[in-house]
Design a protein around this motif. Structure first.
Motif, PDB file in Angstrom:
ATOM      1  N   PRO A   1       4.548   3.877   2.491  1.00 47.16           N
ATOM      2  CA  PRO A   1       4.511   3.117   1.229  1.00 47.16           C
ATOM      3  C   PRO A   1       3.776   3.849   0.112  1.00 47.16           C
ATOM      4  CG  PRO A   1       3.251   2.003   2.969  1.00 47.16           C
ATOM      5  CD  PRO A   1       4.026   3.100   3.627  1.00 47.16           C
ATOM      6  N   TRP A   2       2.745   4.599   0.460  1.00 46.49           N
ATOM      7  CA  TRP A   2       1.976   5.249  -0.603  1.00 46.49           C
ATOM      8  C   TRP A   2       2.732   6.442  -1.183  1.00 46.49           C
ATOM      9  CZ3 TRP A   2      -0.826   4.065  -4.269  1.00 46.49           C
ATOM     10  CH2 TRP A   2      -1.664   4.962  -4.936  1.00 46.49           C
TER      11      TRP A   2
ATOM     12  N   ILE B   1       7.470  15.985  -2.023  1.00 43.75           N
ATOM     13  CA  ILE B   1       6.960  14.745  -1.439  1.00 43.75           C
ATOM     14  C   ILE B   1       5.612  14.982  -0.778  1.00 43.75           C
ATOM     15  CG2 ILE B   1       9.277  13.798  -1.071  1.00 43.75           C
ATOM     16  CD1 ILE B   1       8.847  14.187   1.916  1.00 43.75           C
ATOM     17  N   ALA B   2       4.868  13.890  -0.664  1.00 49.82           N
ATOM     18  CA  ALA B   2       3.506  13.945  -0.130  1.00 49.82           C
ATOM     19  C   ALA B   2       3.516  14.379   1.328  1.00 49.82           C
ATOM     20  CB  ALA B   2       2.848  12.575  -0.260  1.00 49.82           C
ATOM     21  N   LEU B   3       2.476  15.117   1.719  1.00 51.64           N
ATOM     22  CA  LEU B   3       2.382  15.618   3.092  1.00 51.64           C
ATOM     23  C   LEU B   3       2.055  14.527   4.102  1.00 51.64           C
ATOM     24  CD1 LEU B   3       0.358  18.970   2.825  1.00 51.64           C
ATOM     25  CD2 LEU B   3       2.829  18.653   3.049  1.00 51.64           C
ATOM     26  N   GLY B   4       1.325  13.498   3.683  1.00 47.11           N
ATOM     27  CA  GLY B   4       0.849  12.469   4.611  1.00 47.11           C
ATOM     28  C   GLY B   4      -0.665  12.358   4.536  1.00 47.11           C
TER      29      GLY B   4
ATOM     30  N   VAL C   1      -4.613   3.246   2.675  1.00 49.60           N
ATOM     31  CA  VAL C   1      -4.664   4.274   1.623  1.00 49.60           C
ATOM     32  C   VAL C   1      -6.048   4.917   1.551  1.00 49.60           C
ATOM     33  CG1 VAL C   1      -4.631   4.577  -0.896  1.00 49.60           C
ATOM     34  CG2 VAL C   1      -2.743   3.402   0.237  1.00 49.60           C
ATOM     35  N   PHE C   2      -7.075   4.173   1.972  1.00 55.02           N
ATOM     36  CA  PHE C   2      -8.431   4.727   1.890  1.00 55.02           C
ATOM     37  C   PHE C   2      -9.320   4.233   3.020  1.00 55.02           C
ATOM     38  CE2 PHE C   2     -12.887   4.281   0.559  1.00 55.02           C
ATOM     39  CZ  PHE C   2     -13.183   5.606   0.280  1.00 55.02           C
ATOM     40  N   SER C   3      -9.987   5.158   3.681  1.00 56.89           N
ATOM     41  CA  SER C   3     -11.076   4.829   4.598  1.00 56.89           C
ATOM     42  C   SER C   3     -12.195   5.837   4.373  1.00 56.89           C
ATOM     43  CB  SER C   3     -10.617   4.914   6.070  1.00 56.89           C
ATOM     44  OG  SER C   3      -9.713   3.880   6.369  1.00 56.89           O
ATOM     45  N   MET C   4     -13.402   5.447   4.692  1.00 56.06           N
ATOM     46  CA  MET C   4     -14.518   6.388   4.611  1.00 56.06           C
ATOM     47  C   MET C   4     -15.423   6.240   5.824  1.00 56.06           C
ATOM     48  SD  MET C   4     -17.776   6.900   2.133  1.00 56.06           S
ATOM     49  CE  MET C   4     -18.711   5.791   3.186  1.00 56.06           C
ATOM     50  N   LEU C   5     -15.704   7.366   6.458  1.00 53.36           N
ATOM     51  CA  LEU C   5     -16.492   7.386   7.680  1.00 53.36           C
ATOM     52  C   LEU C   5     -17.790   8.132   7.442  1.00 53.36           C
ATOM     53  CD1 LEU C   5     -13.503   8.595   9.882  1.00 53.36           C
ATOM     54  CD2 LEU C   5     -14.275   6.227   9.584  1.00 53.36           C
ATOM     55  N   HIS C   6     -18.838   7.684   8.097  1.00 52.97           N
ATOM     56  CA  HIS C   6     -20.045   8.503   8.144  1.00 52.97           C
ATOM     57  C   HIS C   6     -20.000   9.386   9.385  1.00 52.97           C
ATOM     58  CE1 HIS C   6     -21.947   6.678   4.731  1.00 52.97           C
ATOM     59  NE2 HIS C   6     -21.783   5.462   5.226  1.00 52.97           N
TER      60      HIS C   6
ATOM     61  N   GLY D   1       0.163  11.280  -3.448  1.00 54.86           N
ATOM     62  CA  GLY D   1       0.769  10.248  -2.628  1.00 54.86           C
ATOM     63  C   GLY D   1       0.318  10.277  -1.182  1.00 54.86           C
ATOM     64  N   CYS D   2      -0.840  10.878  -0.953  1.00 56.69           N
ATOM     65  CA  CYS D   2      -1.381  10.971   0.406  1.00 56.69           C
ATOM     66  C   CYS D   2      -2.507   9.955   0.598  1.00 56.69           C
ATOM     67  CB  CYS D   2      -1.946  12.365   0.666  1.00 56.69           C
ATOM     68  SG  CYS D   2      -0.716  13.682   0.580  1.00 56.69           S
TER      69      CYS D   2
END
Lengths: 509, 509
Positions: free
Chosen positions: B57-58, B147-150, B213-218, B178-179
C-alpha cells in the motif's frame, strides 16, 4: 583473417602465459584451430595496470570522442563480415540468421550509446547557483555531474557470443560511461572473441586513444576471472552467466579490501501466466507461440519462459494437448557447449524420474552431439512451492507447467517465486480484474512485465529493463540492457563554489 | 510530554523486551529518566513484518499522499517545540542554537522531498511507444518507471540527533520513495528519538496510513541492529556512523541469503589543501576560518576537516603560528558520548606520543566530563603516506597538518588517500594551474569538492553529494544528503505492451 589465439593487452597481442585450451565445435565435439591460452597472472596485472593508466584520459575524453570509439568499433565489427559469422557459427552452433541478427543488435547498441553521448541528454548536470541572500544561511554554488567509476571488468557470456560478449552491452555501456575495459572472453567462443577484440583494438589505435582503454584476456580456468575482479585497479564488474558463476564472483568481490559494484545477471525462470479468458479463447495459438519461444535458440536465453501457470480445467487440458502436439514438431537443437548440454540432459532426466513431476510434452528426440530435446513437465502447485529444485532455472528448452486450482493458488505460486528478469501475462480484457489482483505481487518479483508477448525478445532502447530482484540480478537497481545500463558505471560528484576555470566543461557558467 | 522509554511497533507503543539502558547526559555523566529497553527478537520481527505488510500500500500510495506524510511529520516535529530541543540538549550536550538549526534542516529536508513528490519531476517515466512498422523487428510499447524497493532499515547517527536520526535524511528519502521504515534509534539519544518517533507515529495515524509504514526500536546491544538487517522483509539499509560499525553491518548484510543494498556512510578525513598564493595572501584568515570549522560542534561532523596540506616554507610557518594562536582561544567542548570522548582522547594521546607526529597547536584544555580539547599535529609527507593510522579519521576537533616540499609531494599524498566525502581547495586565481594539476586525482577521491569554503556545512538541495569512494561510503554511486538520496530506495521496472487499464497511473497513455 587468421586467428592467432593470442590475448590483447592494450595495444599488444601476445600468447597467453597460462594453459592452452581449444575452441570446440559443439555440433561435432571437434576442436577448432588455433589453440588459445589463458592469460598469466602477469598478463592480467598488466591489462589492469594499463586500464588504470587509461582511466583518467578516458573519463575526461569528450562525449564526442567516446561516441567516435563506439561507432568505430561497430564499423570494424561489420567489416569483419562473413568471417565473424562463420567462426561464431562453428563455435556456438547458432544459426547464421540468429548470429546476423545478434550482430545487428550489438552494433545497434554501440550506436545507441554513441547517439546518447552525442545528444548530451543522458546525464543531465544539476546546477544550483549561489543564493547569497538566502536565510538563515546563504546557499553556495553547487554543481553536480556524473563521472566514470574507473576500469571495468566484463565477462563474456556463452549464450550471446556478440551481444553480451567482448563488445556487447556491458562493454558498450562501460566505454560510453568513460570506463576502460578489461574483458574476460568466454572460453566457449574464443575465436569469435578474438575477432571482435581485434575490431576494438584497431578502433582504439585508429583514434589515437590510450591503449589501456581496452584489453581482452582468455581464461578457461576460473583463476583468470578471480584475479581480475580482485585487482585493485578494477572499479566495477559486469557479468552475465550462471548462478553458480555469479555467486562465486560476488563472493570474490566481497572479499576485496575495497569493495566495488558487481552487476551479475544470473538466473530467471521467466514465468508465463495464462489467464482464463485468454486460455479459453486462444489455446491453440498460445501453445504454438509458447513452443516457439521455449525452443528459440534451443532455449538458451536468460529470458526463456521456463514456467507456465494456468487455471486448471478443460481449457488447460486442451492447452496441454495442443502444446504436446506442437512441441512434437520442434526438432532438437545443438547447445552451446558440452557442459550446457549435459546439464540440460541431467535436469530433464531428473524431472523424468521425479515423483512430483510428469512429462507432458516432448520435442523430437536428440540425435547429434550436444543436442537437447524440448520437454514440458507438469507439477502441482504444492510441489512447486515446496521444492527448491523445481524452481531452479534449467538452461535449455525445458519447462514446467502448473495448473492452479484457483486464483489463490496462482497467487501463492507467484508469492513463492524468486526474483525474475521477466513475468508475462497472457490475457483478454475480461481477465483484467484477475490480472490487477496479481499485478502487485508480480511487480515485486521482476524487472520487466509483459502482456500478450513472449519474453525472449529484448528490445534495446531507453525504457528497457533487463534486471530484477535477486537472483535475476545481483543489483536490483540496475539494467544490463538499454540506455540505463550506463548508469551502472558512473557516480555523482558535486563542485561547490568552483570558478569556471576549474569546472568541467559541462558545468561552466 | 512524559517520556515512556518504549519502542514503537507500528501503531503500538510498548516496553522493549530486552535489557534496560539509560540515556546519559554527557556533560555530567548522569543518567536521565526514564530507562529505555532494547527491543526483543520478537519485537524486531513484528516491526519488520508490519513493514512488509505496509510495503505494497505504501509504494502504491500517490505522490501527494507521501508528500502529506512528510509534511505532517515536519509539522509534528515543530509542534514538539522546546521539549524536543531541551531533551536533545540533555542527551547530546549540543547547544540550543545548533539543535534548532538542525531541526530546521530536518524539517526542511522532509519538505524538500514532499515538494519533489508534489512536482512529479523527480522520477521521470520513460515511454517508448510501439513502432509496429520498425524494421527488421517491430518495437513493442515499452514504459519504464521507478518503484520502491520495500521496507528499509535506518540507523540513527549519534552526531545528528535530528537530521540523521529517526526522521532524518535516510528516513525522509526512504519514505518519499515509498518504502516503509524500521528505525533503530541511536542509544546516545533515545529520548530525542522517542519524541520524534511519536511525531512520526502520530502522522501515520492521522493520515490513516498502514501502521507498518513506521516502527522504531531501541537497541543499545548490537543484536538488535544485526537482527534487523538480517530480516528477510528488509530490502535496504541506511547507516551513518563509524567505520567499524558500518563494516560489521555490511558483513552481516553480505551473509544474507538474499543480499540487499546497504548505504553506509562511514569515514572521512576531509582534506583541506591550501595552495601557495592563497596561503601567502590569507594566512591569518585561513587559520581563523579553519579553526572555526575544525572545532564546530566539537569536531563531530562527518565532514570535519581533519587534514591540512600546504606548501612548506615561511608562509606555512606563519599559518602554523597563526593557527596555534587562534586555536588557543577555542574552548574544549563536551562530546556526544563517553565512548566518543575517550576515543578522541586516546587518539590525541597516541599522536602526542608518536615519533612521526608533533603537536603544533592546542585549544584550551578540557575540564568537564567528556570534554575534548582541540589539537593540530604536524607530520611529514613520508610518514603520512606510509602510516595507516595517521590516515584514519579521528572523530573530534583533532587534525593533522602536512607541509609538502613541492607539488609532487602534495600529489603523492592525494594519491595515497582513501576515499573521502569532501576535499577542499583554498586558492587564488594564481593557484589555478596548480589546482588543475591536482584536480583529476582529487575528483577520484571524493564525492564533493569545494573551493575556498569549509566542508562542515552541507547544503540540502538537488546538486548536493554527501558520499564518495570507500570508505567514505559503502556505495560510491549514491548520496545520503539531498534530492538524489531518494534514488537509493527505488528500482526501474519496465511494462511491455500493457493496456492502459493495467498500467500504473503515471505511465498511462
Amino acid at each position: 583473417m587468421t586467428l592467432t589465439g593470442e590475448v590483447f593487452i592494450g595495444a599488444a597481442r601476445q600468447r597467453g602465459g597460462g594453459d592452452a585450451f581449444p575452441a570446440i565445435n559443439p555440433a561435432s565435439n571437434t576442436a577448432l584451430t588455433p589453440d588459445f591460452h589463458d592469460a598469466s597472472a602477469e598478463q592480467v596485472d598488466r591489462a589492469c595496470e594499463l586500464a588504470r593508466r587509461a582511466a583518467r584520459p578516458w573519463r575526461d575524453a569528450t562525449p564526442v570522442q567516446r561516441a567516435e570509439l563506439l561507432e568505430r568499433i561497430g564499423d570494424n565489427i561489420m567489416a569483419l563480415g562473413e568471417t565473424l559469422i562463420q567462426r561464431a557459427m562453428q563455435e556456438t552452433a547458432l544459426p547464421q540468421a540468429r548470429l546476423e541478427g545478434e550482430r545487428a543488435r550489438t552494433v545497434g547498441q554501440l550506436r545507441m550509446f554513441a547517439a546518447m553521448l552525442r545528444s548530451g541528454e543522458w546525464l543531465q548536470p544539476v546546477i544550483e547557483p549561489a543564493l547569497p541572500e538566502r536565510k538563515p544561511l546563504p546557499r553556495p554554488d553547487l554543481r553536480q555531474r556524473q563521472i566514470a567509476l574507473g576500469p571495468v571488468a566484463v565477462f563474456g557470456a556463452s549464450n550471446f557470443p556478440l551481444a553480451f560478449s567482448v563488445a556487447g552491452g556491458d562493454s558498450a555501456s562501460a566505454l560510453a560511461a568513460g570506463c576502460p575495459l578489461v574483458v574476460k572472453a568466454h572460453p566457449a567462443h574464443p575465436g569469435t572473441s578474438e575477432l571482435v577484440a581485434s575490431a576494438v583494438q584497431a578502433a582504439v589505435k585508429t583514434l589515437g586513444l590510450p591503449e589501456g582503454v581496452f584489453s581482452m584476456l582468455h581464461g578457461a580456468s576460473h583463476k583468470v576471472g578471480e584475479q581480475l575482479v580482485s585487482h585493485p585497479a578494477i572499479q566495477a564488474v559486469g557479468f552475465t552467466g550462471s548462478r553458480a558463476g555469479g555467486m562465486a564472483l560476488i563472493k570474490r568481490v566481497q572479499s576485496r579490501e575495497i569493495p566495488i559494484p558487481i552487476y551479475a545477471e544470473m538466473s530467471s525462470i521467466n514465468p508465463l501466466i495464462i489467464l482464463p479468458t485468454a486460455l479459453a479463447q486462444h489455446s491453440a495459438q498460445l501453445a504454438q507461440n509458447y513452443a516457439d519461444s521455449l525452443t528459440l535458440g534451443v532455449g538458451q536465453f536468460c529470458t526463456n519462459p521456463g514456467l507456465i501457470l494456468l487455471p486448471a480445467g478443460e481449457a488447460a487440458d486442451l492447452f496441454a494437448s495442443n502444446l504436446a502436439q506442437v512441441l512434437q514438431s520442434k526438432s532438437a537443437g545443438t547447445m552451446l557447449t558440452k557442459g550446457i548440454a549435459s546439464a540440460c540432459r541431467d535436469a530433464t532426466e531428473r524431472l523424468d524420474s521425479a515423483n512430483d513431476a510428469e512429462r507432458l510434452a516432448s520435442g523430437a528426440a536428440a540425435s547429434g552431439a550436444n543436442q537437447a530435446a524440448a520437454a514440458v513437465f507438469k507439477t502441482d502447485a504444492a510441489s512447486f512451492i515446496s521444492s527448491r529444485w523445481l524452481q531452479q532455472e534449467i538452461f535449455g528448452p525445458v519447462a514446467l507447467l502448473v495448473s492452479c486450482r484457483d486464483v489463490a493458488e496462482m497467487q501463492q505460486i507467484v508469492d513463492s517465486l524468486e526474483g525474475q528478469l521477466t513475468i508475462t501475462l497472457q490475457l483478454e480484457q475480461q481477465d483484467n480484474a484477475l490480472a490487477s489482483t496479481l499485478l502487485p505481487s508480480i511487480e515485486e518479483k521482476a524487472g520487466r512485465l509483459l502482456v500478450n508477448g513472449y519474453p525472449t525478445g529484448v528490445d534495446v532502447g531507453h525504457a528497457m529493463v533487463h534486471g530484477g530482484p535477486w537472483p535475476a540480478t545481483s543489483d536490483v537497481r540496475t539494467t544490463s540492457v538499454g540506455a540505463s545500463a550506463i548508469l551502472r558505471f558512473v557516480r555523482p560528484i558535486c563542485y561547490q563554489d568552483f570558478p569556471d576555470a576549474l569546472l568541467p566543461q559541462e558545468l561552466r557558467r
